[in-house]
Design a protein around this motif. Sequence first.
Motif, PDB file in Angstrom:
ATOM      1  N   UNK A  32      68.126  53.886  -7.554  1.00 12.03           N
ATOM      2  CA  UNK A  32      67.291  54.398  -6.242  1.00 12.03           C
ATOM      3  C   UNK A  32      66.552  55.519  -6.789  1.00 12.03           C
ATOM      4  N   UNK A  33      67.257  56.295  -7.601  1.00  7.55           N
ATOM      5  CA  UNK A  33      66.538  57.686  -8.075  1.00  7.55           C
ATOM      6  C   UNK A  33      65.257  57.337  -8.911  1.00  7.55           C
ATOM      7  N   UNK A  34      65.581  56.028  -9.702  1.00  5.00           N
ATOM      8  CA  UNK A  34      64.155  55.698 -10.596  1.00  5.00           C
ATOM      9  C   UNK A  34      63.189  55.436  -9.688  1.00  5.00           C
ATOM     10  N   UNK A  35      63.541  54.860  -8.411  1.00  8.56           N
ATOM     11  CA  UNK A  35      62.090  54.643  -7.564  1.00  8.56           C
ATOM     12  C   UNK A  35      61.754  55.570  -6.596  1.00  8.56           C
ATOM     13  N   UNK A  36      62.558  56.568  -6.380  1.00 14.32           N
ATOM     14  CA  UNK A  36      62.331  57.815  -5.383  1.00 14.32           C
ATOM     15  C   UNK A  36      61.245  58.730  -6.117  1.00 14.32           C
ATOM     16  N   UNK A  37      61.509  59.010  -7.329  1.00 16.94           N
ATOM     17  CA  UNK A  37      60.594  60.021  -8.064  1.00 16.94           C
ATOM     18  C   UNK A  37      59.192  59.698  -8.158  1.00 16.94           C
ATOM     19  N   UNK A  38      58.968  58.398  -8.004  1.00 18.47           N
ATOM     20  CA  UNK A  38      57.254  58.350  -7.965  1.00 18.47           C
ATOM     21  C   UNK A  38      56.625  58.703  -6.800  1.00 18.47           C
ATOM     22  N   UNK A  39      57.344  58.920  -6.031  1.00 19.28           N
ATOM     23  CA  UNK A  39      56.814  59.335  -4.583  1.00 19.28           C
ATOM     24  C   UNK A  39      56.102  60.889  -4.688  1.00 19.28           C
ATOM     25  N   UNK A  40      56.786  61.700  -5.827  1.00 17.34           N
ATOM     26  CA  UNK A  40      55.985  62.820  -5.907  1.00 17.34           C
ATOM     27  C   UNK A  40      55.325  62.957  -7.108  1.00 17.34           C
ATOM     28  N   UNK A  41      55.338  61.724  -7.853  1.00 18.40           N
ATOM     29  CA  UNK A  41      54.547  61.545  -9.217  1.00 18.40           C
ATOM     30  C   UNK A  41      52.995  61.477  -8.973  1.00 18.40           C
ATOM     31  N   UNK A  42      52.624  60.894  -7.905  1.00 18.39           N
ATOM     32  CA  UNK A  42      51.181  60.901  -7.550  1.00 18.39           C
ATOM     33  C   UNK A  42      50.490  62.517  -7.473  1.00 18.39           C
ATOM     34  N   UNK A  43      51.249  63.272  -6.615  1.00 18.33           N
ATOM     35  CA  UNK A  43      50.819  64.671  -6.359  1.00 18.33           C
ATOM     36  C   UNK A  43      50.505  65.414  -7.702  1.00 18.33           C
ATOM     37  N   UNK A  44      51.574  65.007  -8.714  1.00 15.89           N
ATOM     38  CA  UNK A  44      51.247  65.773 -10.116  1.00 15.89           C
ATOM     39  C   UNK A  44      50.244  65.244 -10.759  1.00 15.89           C
ATOM     40  N   UNK A  45      49.906  63.910 -10.399  1.00 16.48           N
ATOM     41  CA  UNK A  45      48.783  63.429 -11.097  1.00 16.48           C
ATOM     42  C   UNK A  45      47.410  63.962 -10.662  1.00 16.48           C
ATOM     43  N   UNK A  46      47.357  64.071  -9.362  1.00 17.31           N
ATOM     44  CA  UNK A  46      46.188  64.837  -8.677  1.00 17.31           C
ATOM     45  C   UNK A  46      46.034  66.208  -9.361  1.00 17.31           C
ATOM     46  N   UNK A  47      46.730  67.028  -9.732  1.00 17.88           N
ATOM     47  CA  UNK A  47      46.541  68.200 -10.425  1.00 17.88           C
ATOM     48  C   UNK A  47      46.440  68.069 -11.766  1.00 17.88           C
ATOM     49  N   UNK A  48      46.929  67.165 -12.649  1.00 17.91           N
ATOM     50  CA  UNK A  48      46.783  67.244 -14.040  1.00 17.91           C
ATOM     51  C   UNK A  48      46.191  65.838 -14.497  1.00 17.91           C
ATOM     52  N   UNK A  49      45.726  64.947 -13.751  1.00 16.45           N
ATOM     53  CA  UNK A  49      45.163  63.786 -14.173  1.00 16.45           C
ATOM     54  C   UNK A  49      46.268  62.567 -14.428  1.00 16.45           C
ATOM     55  N   UNK A  50      45.621  61.540 -14.070  1.00 16.48           N
ATOM     56  CA  UNK A  50      46.736  60.393 -13.757  1.00 16.48           C
ATOM     57  C   UNK A  50      47.002  59.833 -15.168  1.00 16.48           C
ATOM     58  N   UNK A  51      46.500  59.653 -16.169  1.00 15.67           N
ATOM     59  CA  UNK A  51      46.706  59.391 -17.413  1.00 15.67           C
ATOM     60  C   UNK A  51      47.579  60.130 -18.370  1.00 15.67           C
ATOM     61  N   UNK A  52      47.125  61.523 -18.228  1.00 14.92           N
ATOM     62  CA  UNK A  52      47.950  62.660 -18.886  1.00 14.92           C
ATOM     63  C   UNK A  52      49.438  62.585 -18.067  1.00 14.92           C
ATOM     64  N   UNK A  53      49.789  62.449 -16.637  1.00 16.71           N
ATOM     65  CA  UNK A  53      50.878  62.430 -16.187  1.00 16.71           C
ATOM     66  C   UNK A  53      51.702  61.053 -16.691  1.00 16.71           C
ATOM     67  N   UNK A  54      50.976  60.074 -16.904  1.00 15.43           N
ATOM     68  CA  UNK A  54      51.814  58.878 -17.304  1.00 15.43           C
ATOM     69  C   UNK A  54      52.337  58.940 -18.717  1.00 15.43           C
ATOM     70  N   UNK A  55      51.595  59.597 -19.644  1.00 20.78           N
ATOM     71  CA  UNK A  55      51.764  59.971 -21.116  1.00 20.78           C
ATOM     72  C   UNK A  55      53.053  60.992 -21.061  1.00 20.78           C
ATOM     73  N   UNK A  56      52.962  61.911 -20.304  1.00 21.72           N
ATOM     74  CA  UNK A  56      53.971  62.879 -20.287  1.00 21.72           C
ATOM     75  C   UNK A  56      55.350  62.441 -19.656  1.00 21.72           C
ATOM     76  N   UNK A  57      55.005  61.462 -18.714  1.00 17.25           N
ATOM     77  CA  UNK A  57      56.337  60.491 -18.290  1.00 17.25           C
ATOM     78  C   UNK A  57      56.891  59.641 -19.196  1.00 17.25           C
ATOM     79  N   UNK A  58      55.909  59.076 -20.010  1.00 15.14           N
ATOM     80  CA  UNK A  58      56.550  58.287 -21.098  1.00 15.14           C
ATOM     81  C   UNK A  58      57.541  59.267 -21.986  1.00 15.14           C
ATOM     82  N   UNK A  59      57.088  60.266 -22.256  1.00 17.48           N
ATOM     83  CA  UNK A  59      57.860  61.097 -23.312  1.00 17.48           C
ATOM     84  C   UNK A  59      59.048  61.628 -22.726  1.00 17.48           C
ATOM     85  N   UNK A  60      59.223  61.930 -21.541  1.00 18.96           N
ATOM     86  CA  UNK A  60      60.429  62.165 -20.904  1.00 18.96           C
ATOM     87  C   UNK A  60      61.332  60.999 -20.883  1.00 18.96           C
ATOM     88  N   UNK A  61      60.822  59.738 -20.528  1.00 16.57           N
ATOM     89  CA  UNK A  61      61.600  58.742 -20.630  1.00 16.57           C
ATOM     90  C   UNK A  61      62.380  58.614 -22.092  1.00 16.57           C
TER      91      UNK A  61
END
Length: 427
Positions: free
Chosen positions: A73-102
Amino acid sequence: MSTDLSAVIPSDVAQPSPRPPSDAKLASLVVCIVVAIERFSFHILFALFVLFLTEEHKLSEQQATLHFGLFLSVMYFTPFVGGAVADLFGRWRTIVSGAALIAIGYLALALGLSVAFCVVTLAAGVGLFKGNLTALVGALLPSRERDAAYSRFYVAVNLGALPSGISAGWLHSHYGFRTAFLVCFVAMALIVPLGVLKQSLFDVLQQQEAASHQTGSEGDRILAILGLLPVAMVFFCAFYQSGSSLTLFAKHNIHSTLLGVPIAPPVYQSLQAALVLGLTPVLNASFRRWPCSTRNKLMIGMGLCALSCLVMSDAATVASFAGRGGRVSPLWLIGSYTLLSVAELCVSPLGFSLVSKLAPPKFAGLLMGLWMAAIAMGNLGTGLLGILWMRWSHAAFFGLLTALSASAIPLVWMQRHRLDRVLGVAK
């Protein structure tokens, strides 16, 4: 055979659009490679997490299934706020940053650090990664091209998951949990340089994201998505039992061999992916021969999901009367997984495609995140129901899942008029 899912994913709205540019096709290929790598890693963890908690951390099965549901549930709740981060920093940059954290989260598991720290790190990474990657599939191409795009995306998801169960079982039995998690880290770490190399490609495409042709009012489209959220919750509550109750049932109540071939519990995760890939062309051909509306596909999917749970309820009843430790043939579990895989094809990719097509552009990230949050609620239900796993008979437990899955069918039926309207289905 083709693995195109275009007959499974809704094609109710088909507007002419220009041929997508080569850059968009290349970007779609990169997205498919990235999601395949991520799903390979995730499904190794998915197959081993409950076993990891019971064997390595000595949790009871009830505690492990509850933790499993909370983790999902935590894994699927957090994408709710991921879109707002992408609006600020760019979608692909956000995706790559997420991959690094994973990747860091998997490395922490491999090093034996606190499970809580690992889950928080993984959740933060998934929040930046998952919803944005799924939304990117729809954003790259015009509406008419999105069915094929989500088709390729979902095939890539299952190609990544296909070897994970076998890999998880082999790594666990030969080298232990930590080596398996180290493999997850290495796989996710490969995404980061790939993402950096393709940054300029996605920067250009983000400036010209494709728009959807949408019918119906904005309010109707949003209400259609909101009305289907309970269906997503119920489906994924039953679907993700594959990592908890079905894994435990395979461990304790299913014979470990079939025709002399050993089958470890994690291997069933690979079986599920193989079934999706194998059944895709069959279902594709069926829906081409007998066209089916979006709402009917959803109801068929939920009906098959309920039938899958009913098969397991019957298997549990037989196991309670069986000798030799109450074990039954693996064919029961294979039959259940077969039904669940067809249900998955009718519900899961269709849901993402619907959100992509119906969401007003200014709310696209938010509504995709909301769909992920609905999946998270279903995952939480998976864990909460795990409390009943040791308290109820297994037959009663799967019977409850049967009833819950069947309850989603009238929910879709009540939405039929609005869905037909916003998807432009002729009366």
